[in-house]
Design a protein around this motif. Structure first.
Motif, PDB file in Angstrom:
ATOM      1  N   ASP A  63      -3.286 -20.858  -3.927  1.00  0.00           N
ATOM      2  CA  ASP A  63      -4.387 -21.514  -3.523  1.00  0.00           C
ATOM      3  C   ASP A  63      -4.302 -20.179  -2.240  1.00  0.00           C
ATOM      4  O   ASP A  63      -6.244 -19.655  -2.899  1.00  0.00           O
ATOM      5  CB  ASP A  63      -4.813 -22.838  -2.949  1.00  0.00           C
ATOM      6  CG  ASP A  63      -3.691 -23.687  -4.227  1.00  0.00           C
ATOM      7  OD1 ASP A  63      -4.241 -23.990  -5.712  1.00  0.00           O
ATOM      8  OD2 ASP A  63      -3.212 -24.425  -3.819  1.00  0.00           O
ATOM      9  N   LEU A  64      -4.477 -19.956  -1.575  1.00  0.00           N
ATOM     10  CA  LEU A  64      -4.790 -19.279  -1.269  1.00  0.00           C
ATOM     11  C   LEU A  64      -3.600 -18.028  -0.071  1.00  0.00           C
ATOM     12  O   LEU A  64      -2.937 -18.643  -0.082  1.00  0.00           O
ATOM     13  CB  LEU A  64      -4.913 -20.090   1.147  1.00  0.00           C
ATOM     14  CG  LEU A  64      -6.506 -21.400   0.965  1.00  0.00           C
ATOM     15  CD1 LEU A  64      -6.048 -22.067   1.973  1.00  0.00           C
ATOM     16  CD2 LEU A  64      -7.659 -20.349   1.359  1.00  0.00           C
ATOM     17  N   THR A  65      -4.730 -16.570   0.077  1.00  0.00           N
ATOM     18  CA  THR A  65      -3.613 -16.005   0.156  1.00  0.00           C
ATOM     19  C   THR A  65      -4.286 -15.777   2.004  1.00  0.00           C
ATOM     20  O   THR A  65      -5.134 -14.961   1.569  1.00  0.00           O
ATOM     21  CB  THR A  65      -3.401 -14.952  -0.135  1.00  0.00           C
ATOM     22  OG1 THR A  65      -3.310 -15.225  -1.772  1.00  0.00           O
ATOM     23  CG2 THR A  65      -2.490 -13.428  -0.352  1.00  0.00           C
ATOM     24  N   LEU A  66      -3.225 -14.922   2.347  1.00  0.00           N
ATOM     25  CA  LEU A  66      -3.532 -14.673   3.849  1.00  0.00           C
ATOM     26  C   LEU A  66      -2.998 -13.044   3.802  1.00  0.00           C
ATOM     27  O   LEU A  66      -1.426 -13.194   3.733  1.00  0.00           O
ATOM     28  CB  LEU A  66      -3.883 -15.729   5.253  1.00  0.00           C
ATOM     29  CG  LEU A  66      -4.741 -16.450   5.277  1.00  0.00           C
ATOM     30  CD1 LEU A  66      -4.245 -17.772   4.161  1.00  0.00           C
ATOM     31  CD2 LEU A  66      -4.980 -16.919   7.363  1.00  0.00           C
ATOM     32  N   GLU A  67      -3.532 -12.209   4.624  1.00  0.00           N
ATOM     33  CA  GLU A  67      -2.680 -10.953   4.762  1.00  0.00           C
ATOM     34  C   GLU A  67      -2.373 -11.132   6.740  1.00  0.00           C
ATOM     35  O   GLU A  67      -3.378 -11.030   7.472  1.00  0.00           O
ATOM     36  CB  GLU A  67      -3.612 -10.076   4.687  1.00  0.00           C
ATOM     37  CG  GLU A  67      -1.901  -8.744   4.545  1.00  0.00           C
ATOM     38  CD  GLU A  67      -3.155  -7.271   4.120  1.00  0.00           C
ATOM     39  OE1 GLU A  67      -2.081  -6.619   3.772  1.00  0.00           O
ATOM     40  OE2 GLU A  67      -4.334  -6.307   4.850  1.00  0.00           O
ATOM     41  N   ALA A  68      -1.369 -10.729   7.286  1.00  0.00           N
ATOM     42  CA  ALA A  68      -0.894 -10.739   8.171  1.00  0.00           C
ATOM     43  C   ALA A  68      -0.539  -9.547   8.821  1.00  0.00           C
ATOM     44  O   ALA A  68       0.639  -8.623   8.608  1.00  0.00           O
ATOM     45  CB  ALA A  68      -0.082 -11.814   9.248  1.00  0.00           C
ATOM     46  N   TYR A  69      -1.686  -8.187   9.308  1.00  0.00           N
ATOM     47  CA  TYR A  69      -1.663  -7.400   9.237  1.00  0.00           C
ATOM     48  C   TYR A  69      -1.290  -6.572  10.671  1.00  0.00           C
ATOM     49  O   TYR A  69      -2.692  -6.123  11.420  1.00  0.00           O
ATOM     50  CB  TYR A  69      -2.017  -6.358   9.043  1.00  0.00           C
ATOM     51  CG  TYR A  69      -2.263  -4.393   8.610  1.00  0.00           C
ATOM     52  CD1 TYR A  69      -1.055  -4.241   8.470  1.00  0.00           C
ATOM     53  CD2 TYR A  69      -2.363  -3.808   8.745  1.00  0.00           C
ATOM     54  CE1 TYR A  69      -1.057  -2.640   8.175  1.00  0.00           C
ATOM     55  CE2 TYR A  69      -3.143  -2.609   8.731  1.00  0.00           C
ATOM     56  CZ  TYR A  69      -1.953  -1.918   8.412  1.00  0.00           C
ATOM     57  OH  TYR A  69      -1.815  -0.866   8.674  1.00  0.00           O
ATOM     58  N   ASN A  70      -0.021  -5.703  11.083  1.00  0.00           N
ATOM     59  CA  ASN A  70      -0.223  -4.945  12.908  1.00  0.00           C
ATOM     60  C   ASN A  70      -0.422  -4.029  12.710  1.00  0.00           C
ATOM     61  O   ASN A  70       0.333  -3.052  12.040  1.00  0.00           O
ATOM     62  CB  ASN A  70       0.690  -5.997  13.582  1.00  0.00           C
ATOM     63  CG  ASN A  70       0.713  -4.967  15.037  1.00  0.00           C
ATOM     64  OD1 ASN A  70      -0.313  -4.216  15.458  1.00  0.00           O
ATOM     65  ND2 ASN A  70       1.810  -5.879  15.776  1.00  0.00           N
ATOM     66  N   PRO A  71      -1.717  -2.953  12.865  1.00  0.00           N
ATOM     67  CA  PRO A  71      -1.945  -1.781  12.429  1.00  0.00           C
ATOM     68  C   PRO A  71      -1.295  -0.553  13.245  1.00  0.00           C
ATOM     69  O   PRO A  71      -0.891   0.641  13.176  1.00  0.00           O
ATOM     70  CB  PRO A  71      -3.373  -1.844  12.366  1.00  0.00           C
ATOM     71  CG  PRO A  71      -4.039  -2.504  13.073  1.00  0.00           C
ATOM     72  CD  PRO A  71      -3.085  -3.575  12.908  1.00  0.00           C
ATOM     73  N   ILE A  72      -0.325  -1.450  14.375  1.00  0.00           N
ATOM     74  CA  ILE A  72      -0.104  -0.670  15.816  1.00  0.00           C
ATOM     75  C   ILE A  72       0.992  -0.523  14.653  1.00  0.00           C
ATOM     76  O   ILE A  72       1.322   0.624  15.191  1.00  0.00           O
ATOM     77  CB  ILE A  72      -0.186  -0.724  16.513  1.00  0.00           C
ATOM     78  CG1 ILE A  72      -1.302  -1.797  17.124  1.00  0.00           C
ATOM     79  CG2 ILE A  72       0.844  -0.341  17.797  1.00  0.00           C
ATOM     80  CD1 ILE A  72      -2.136  -1.105  18.498  1.00  0.00           C
ATOM     81  N   CYS A  73       2.151  -0.878  14.464  1.00  0.00           N
ATOM     82  CA  CYS A  73       3.340  -0.839  14.204  1.00  0.00           C
ATOM     83  C   CYS A  73       3.382  -0.694  12.724  1.00  0.00           C
ATOM     84  O   CYS A  73       4.506  -0.347  12.144  1.00  0.00           O
ATOM     85  CB  CYS A  73       3.973  -1.661  15.157  1.00  0.00           C
ATOM     86  SG  CYS A  73       3.583  -3.560  13.572  1.00  0.00           S
ATOM     87  N   GLY A  74       2.788  -1.688  11.828  1.00  0.00           N
ATOM     88  CA  GLY A  74       2.738  -1.396  10.665  1.00  0.00           C
ATOM     89  C   GLY A  74       3.137  -2.927   9.895  1.00  0.00           C
ATOM     90  O   GLY A  74       3.234  -2.648   9.008  1.00  0.00           O
ATOM     91  N   ASP A  75       3.646  -4.043  10.585  1.00  0.00           N
ATOM     92  CA  ASP A  75       4.255  -5.173  10.283  1.00  0.00           C
ATOM     93  C   ASP A  75       3.166  -5.928   9.388  1.00  0.00           C
ATOM     94  O   ASP A  75       1.799  -5.349   9.265  1.00  0.00           O
ATOM     95  CB  ASP A  75       4.720  -5.812  11.379  1.00  0.00           C
ATOM     96  CG  ASP A  75       5.845  -5.696  11.943  1.00  0.00           C
ATOM     97  OD1 ASP A  75       6.495  -3.761  11.203  1.00  0.00           O
ATOM     98  OD2 ASP A  75       6.576  -6.087  12.984  1.00  0.00           O
ATOM     99  N   GLN A  76       3.423  -6.024   8.330  1.00  0.00           N
ATOM    100  CA  GLN A  76       2.786  -6.285   7.435  1.00  0.00           C
ATOM    101  C   GLN A  76       3.256  -7.549   5.965  1.00  0.00           C
ATOM    102  O   GLN A  76       3.805  -7.283   5.630  1.00  0.00           O
ATOM    103  CB  GLN A  76       1.922  -5.311   5.992  1.00  0.00           C
ATOM    104  CG  GLN A  76       0.536  -5.564   5.165  1.00  0.00           C
ATOM    105  CD  GLN A  76       0.077  -4.087   4.869  1.00  0.00           C
ATOM    106  OE1 GLN A  76       1.033  -3.430   4.283  1.00  0.00           O
ATOM    107  NE2 GLN A  76      -0.757  -4.278   4.420  1.00  0.00           N
ATOM    108  N   PHE A  77       2.571  -8.964   6.341  1.00  0.00           N
ATOM    109  CA  PHE A  77       2.756 -10.076   5.739  1.00  0.00           C
ATOM    110  C   PHE A  77       2.023 -10.514   4.988  1.00  0.00           C
ATOM    111  O   PHE A  77       0.558 -10.941   4.835  1.00  0.00           O
ATOM    112  CB  PHE A  77       3.291 -11.312   6.694  1.00  0.00           C
ATOM    113  CG  PHE A  77       4.764 -10.337   7.223  1.00  0.00           C
ATOM    114  CD1 PHE A  77       5.476 -10.526   6.110  1.00  0.00           C
ATOM    115  CD2 PHE A  77       5.288 -10.455   8.401  1.00  0.00           C
ATOM    116  CE1 PHE A  77       7.352  -9.840   6.712  1.00  0.00           C
ATOM    117  CE2 PHE A  77       6.457  -9.898   9.538  1.00  0.00           C
ATOM    118  CZ  PHE A  77       7.500  -9.365   8.734  1.00  0.00           C
ATOM    119  N   LYS A  78       2.226 -11.097   3.890  1.00  0.00           N
ATOM    120  CA  LYS A  78       1.693 -11.686   2.940  1.00  0.00           C
ATOM    121  C   LYS A  78       1.768 -13.489   2.917  1.00  0.00           C
ATOM    122  O   LYS A  78       2.653 -13.736   2.847  1.00  0.00           O
ATOM    123  CB  LYS A  78       1.396 -11.153   2.013  1.00  0.00           C
ATOM    124  CG  LYS A  78       0.041 -10.300   1.134  1.00  0.00           C
ATOM    125  CD  LYS A  78      -0.660 -10.198  -0.295  1.00  0.00           C
ATOM    126  CE  LYS A  78      -1.418  -9.687   0.506  1.00  0.00           C
ATOM    127  NZ  LYS A  78      -1.696  -8.393  -0.380  1.00  0.00           N
TER     128      LYS A  78
END
Lengths: 140, 441
Positions: free
Chosen positions: A31-46
């Protein structure tokens, strides 16, 4: 070389959550999708949330990050389930306060958070533990 | 999802070089007029190499591709400027201004000789490599590029030699084309030859990849570009100070680099440009120092180099860059180069002994940069563990996100050596990596 600090950061619980994360998978029909992204290190989770009226029934996550960010996102995913949206946001604010301020934060920290206290000794890695919690606190 | 680095094709890539005979760090250097008689002497000029962390570990510095440490000569030059000179340059009548101007312009001469530019006026002081690329993109290229023209770069480029061209191409309706690399991290020369047509107005290419260490055959490539009438800018941030650069022999139109990666201070860099091109280019920024005469209606600009040095420049840093060149001269570029290559060979062989370690970038010609992954341990976890072992490395995409994406990697750990590193430094890197394996197994 001081391995004691390292052993605290990479304790059994963080390594275990990293190795076998909770509800790790892509859920395109959430129902809901959020993105956690740290552009400094490139870590990326949905983060994938299934909601029932105002509460989060089930949560999943998927993506790429270091052991600390993956473990922290795994713990978060587990703890989001059963919360209302407001409770989830409040919980994330509590975690972030507790992480930055320690015991002075006057927050009831559950045992599952304890392992992340070691991150305070690694200032460069604080953002790894904060990433997904910040996303929920700010964007949910 | 983490992908393995593409399989290597033996004959095209580096075969591991035998460690062979260790370099003799106390060997006599050929310097008659210097206190620096050996690599050990040269090493002793870097106070920061003795720094310890809060656990009393000596900090082993393997992040030289990001910035090198500074020798005492450079530090003294900065201190001396602020202690004894400190005046604004040009047009000064008083003693301090005259001295500061003379040292600043002397530094320009040192740079000219160091890169063998034909004229002093071909050496523009900038704030660094990024400013140099932007200057060329926003003046020279701004005038040259027409809709439909092509700008050619490689997938190896640092963001600083990608974004200025990407933005210009979008603004002008030009095409940005990207030369791919082979599995070992070398430029794919057949693709390059195919892409380098007369439609390409500008080729902007790195000499040495900051992520993989690949040394590109720029001399041959510049020759190819010449035959197509293509202008060439070389990003030499990773090479000046470690490898000999002769801009006349290379015949490039522009070459940019930073002071802080060649033992000099931050805040200063150089744009070399051919005199005739610089003369025809419009200024980039406007203000003091860059004029011949100013009226309310119009201005006549100064000739190069001053036309491109608007405002008060980083005077102390420019002078200290000259000191860095003096220092490199005292050590000898050939010794620096030999030392780097020996460290690279040793490090490559030592790291390859670690089971599960995957070298990223195995070009035949490499600078002392070793990029790698260790099993599926995230680069930041590795960097944290190495830091705890007293070893400073860099982890992540190294400002080359498109390169990492093309390799199917989220990032790497990068150990980059300077001539002052030792084999023991690399031994300690290996120990740290073995500890990481233990923790994560």
């Amino acid at each position: 070389m001081d391995q004691e600090e390292l052993n605290k950061l990479y304790d059994d619980s963080i390594l275990q959550e990293n190795r076998q994360p909770y509800h790790y998978g892509k859920m395109p029909d959430a129902d809901l999708t959020l993105e956690a992204y740290n552009p400094i290190c490139g870590d990326q989770f949905k983060l994938f949330l299934y909601t029932d009226e105002d509460s989060i029934k089930t949560a999943y996550f998927h993506g790429y990050g270091c052991a600390v960010s993956k473990a922290s996102t795994s713990v978060l995913t587990r703890e989001l389930e059963g919360c209302t949206i407001e409770e989830a946001k409040a919980k994330c604010r509590d975690f972030l306060n507790w992480l930055s301020e320690g015991e002075g934060a006057k927050v009831n920290a559950p045992n599952s958070w304890e392992s992340f206290a070691a991150v305070r000794d690694f200032p460069g890695r604080l953002s790894c533990a904060q990433l997904a919690w910040e996303t929920i606190a700010k964007e949910l | 999802m983490l992908h393995r680095y593409p399989p290597q094709h033996g004959s095209q890539c580096t075969n591991l070089i035998s460690i062979g005979k260790r370099l003799n760090f106390t060997q006599q250097l050929k310097n008659d007029n210097s206190e620096i008689q050996s690599i050990v002497d040269a090493r002793s000029q870097f106070p920061n190499l003795n720094r310890q962390d809060h656990r009393d570990n000596r900090i082993i510095y393997l992040d030289n591709a990001a910035t090198t440490h500074k020798p005492q000569l450079v530090i003294d030059s900065l201190v001396n400027h602020f202690s004894n000179q400190n005046a604004n340059i040009h047009r000064g009548i008083h003693t301090l201004a005259i001295e500061a101007t003379s040292h600043y312009e002397e530094s320009r001469r040192k740079v000219q000789q160091f890169i063998n530019a034909r004229e002093e006026s071909e050496v523009i002081f900038t704030s660094g490599t990024t400013a140099g690329v932007n200057l060329v993109a926003q003046t020279f290229a701004q005038q040259q590029i027409r809709p439909g023209d092509e700008i050619l770069i490689s997938i190896l480029e640092h963001h600083s030699n990608l974004l200025p061209w990407q933005q210009l191409a979008a603004q002008k309706g030009a095409k940005l084309k990207v030369i791919p690399i082979t599995a070992c991290g070398e430029l794919d020369m057949p693709s390059l030859e195919r892409m380098l047509t007369s439609r390409v107005k500008i080729l902007a290419l790195t000499h040495i990849s900051n992520s993989l260490g690949t040394i590109n055959p720029i001399r041959d490539i510049i020759k190819m570009a010449r035959s197509q009438g293509t202008y060439v800018l070389i990003d030499a941030a990773q090479s000046v100070g470690s490898y000999p650069i002769d801009v006349q022999d290379l015949d490039c139109d522009f070459l940019v680099f930073s002071g802080h990666k060649m033992y000099g201070p931050t805040g200063i860099g150089v744009l070399y440009g051919k005199a005739e091109l610089l003369q025809a280019m419009p200024p980039w920024q406007f203000g003091g120092e860059m004029i011949r005469s100013v009226q309310i209606e119009k201005t006549v600009f100064a000739a190069p180099p001053h036309k491109f040095e608007a405002g008060t420049p980083p005077i102390a840093q420019a002078i200290a860059l000259g000191a860095a060149i003096d220092f490199i001269g005292q050590v000898g570029l050939e010794h620096i180069q030999a030392q780097n290559q020996a460290l690279l060979a040793y490090g490559t062989e030592l790291l390859a002994e670690i089971p599960g370690l995957q070298l990223v970038g195995k070009a035949r010609h490499k600078s002392a940069i070793i990029s790698f992954m260790l099993e599926d341990i995230h680069p930041h976890d590795l960097a944290t563990i190495l830091n705890q072992a007293g070893v400073a490395v860099r982890a992540g995409h190294h400002c080359t996100q498109p390169l990492m994406e093309s390799l199917g990697l989220p990032g790497t750990v990068r150990a980059s050596m300077a001539f002052y590193n030792t084999y023991e430094d690399i031994d300690q890197l290996k120990q740290g990596l073995l500890l990481a394996k233990k923790i994560f197994t």
